[in-house]
Scaffold this active site. Sequence first.
Site, mmCIF file in Angstrom:
data_model
loop_
_atom_site.group_PDB
_atom_site.id
_atom_site.type_symbol
_atom_site.label_atom_id
_atom_site.label_comp_id
_atom_site.label_asym_id
_atom_site.label_seq_id
_atom_site.Cartn_x
_atom_site.Cartn_y
_atom_site.Cartn_z
ATOM 1 C CB ALA A 108 -43.698 -113.161 -45.177
ATOM 2 C CB ALA A 109 -38.555 -112.287 -43.548
ATOM 3 N N GLY A 111 -40.464 -116.191 -41.464
ATOM 4 C CA GLY A 111 -41.296 -117.262 -41.987
ATOM 5 C C GLY A 111 -42.090 -118.044 -40.972
ATOM 6 C CD GLU A 131 -39.088 -109.149 -45.124
ATOM 7 O OE1 GLU A 131 -38.470 -108.076 -44.967
ATOM 8 O OE2 GLU A 131 -40.033 -109.514 -44.385
ATOM 9 N NE ARG A 136 -36.822 -109.106 -42.071
ATOM 10 C CZ ARG A 136 -37.145 -109.714 -40.928
ATOM 11 N NH1 ARG A 136 -36.181 -110.096 -40.097
ATOM 12 N NH2 ARG A 136 -38.405 -109.946 -40.612
ATOM 13 C CG ASP A 176 -46.402 -110.023 -37.523
ATOM 14 O OD1 ASP A 176 -46.955 -109.651 -36.480
ATOM 15 O OD2 ASP A 176 -45.252 -110.495 -37.562
ATOM 16 C CB CYS A 229 -43.799 -108.357 -31.515
ATOM 17 S SG CYS A 229 -42.456 -107.656 -32.498
#
Length: 439
Positions: A108-109, A111, A131, A136, A176, A229
């Site tokens: 999650a970090a 956020g 996280e 983080r 993610d 990403c």
Amino acid sequence: MNNEFLARMKEMLGDEYPAYEASLEQPARRGFRVNPLKTDPDSLFSIVNLSREKSPYAKWGYWTEEERGIGFSPACLAGLFYMQEPSASSAVTVLDVKPGMKVADLCAAPGSKTTQIAEMLGNDGLLVANEYVAKRASILVENVEHHGAANVTILNSDTKDVADAFPEFFDALLCDAPCSGEGMFRKSSEAVDDWSAANVEMCAQRQREILANAYRCLKPGGTMVYSTCTFSLEENEKNMVWFTNTYPDMEIIDTGVSFGRPGFDLGNGTGKCIRIFPMDGGEGHFICRLHKLNRETSSVKVSMLKSQSVPKFVKETLDEILTLPYPYLYVHDHFVYGGCAPFYACGKCRIVRDQVLLGEIKKDRFEPSHHLAMSSFSRFRISVDLDDEQLKKYMHGDQLNIHADKGWCLLTWHGLAMGLGRSDGNVIKNKYPKGLRTR
């Protein structure tokens, strides 16, 4: 730029490679999201003149040409908007969270996606944000706190422990995953320097471990979004082929959005995934939406945390401060928490923030916290609106010579929460956190 990386991209993109190469010479675009927990676009732009162009990636997202520093403006510190590169908001848009859901954000970090999910829940439902890295996780707490969500439990744990604590629990889940960061090259020279084919393979293997844990805590019938990403096939389509082969009850489904381009079709529905490249108006993202087929759910139930008794003076103080009580209260180690969702036991997971930290019990009195002030659920009996000059003094930590009703009060700017004060009738004692004060 690493020549091996560029050769891989040339092989992947073919005729589009020159457009990608040219995009690397362009600066990364900046953006922000308006926070609907606290404001709306018209209200925000009436008090803050932000250059903006609507982003297609999120309902509340915009590109901006503003210079760096707006993240430290009063409006941002009040949680009215969140700085985020717009295409990074695409994964949560694809997840399509609805109010009332139980949702997990496993990695999650700092956020940005956690706060976006919280916006979509609207303090209705539960969000568990995890996280693994402790430093983080602290940043995640800060961002969630000033954003104002009142239903986020923040963990600092291995995803295995999260899966053990919440078997087949979540209606929706965002994974993610940590990745090789190839989509960050325009923004981070460190990402460029760290790249290697070996690191890509290491990331792909770590992602599979996280995916296996994500599968365990997603309930049958639930929706999961896997995103990165980065550009590599190993971390994206190939991992989705592995995942759906390993777990046949997970199927790739349409993302339901019009932005992005189709993923590379390596089988198992990977052509339904989407990619965003820098020449597409973003940085670099891969997004896959999956559905877990319905079947009999796990018989394991998640239990509730057992609260210490809530002292009478704590309830009395909260009643004096707030016009609307929090639906749920939890007391642990002299700290009092409130929330819009039940307080669930989290197994071996380390809880770093459980919904809203209302305050601390200090012997026979209750000291309200800054989080109580920033929570979008809190409704204060006494509030004092500050002008620009008074706000500067408040954020500097100065005492305010303002007449107000006695007691704890919310200090606002344009009617928007900035922090706490305590009035004796003639003077307001400053309770703005020392770590946030301006110099």
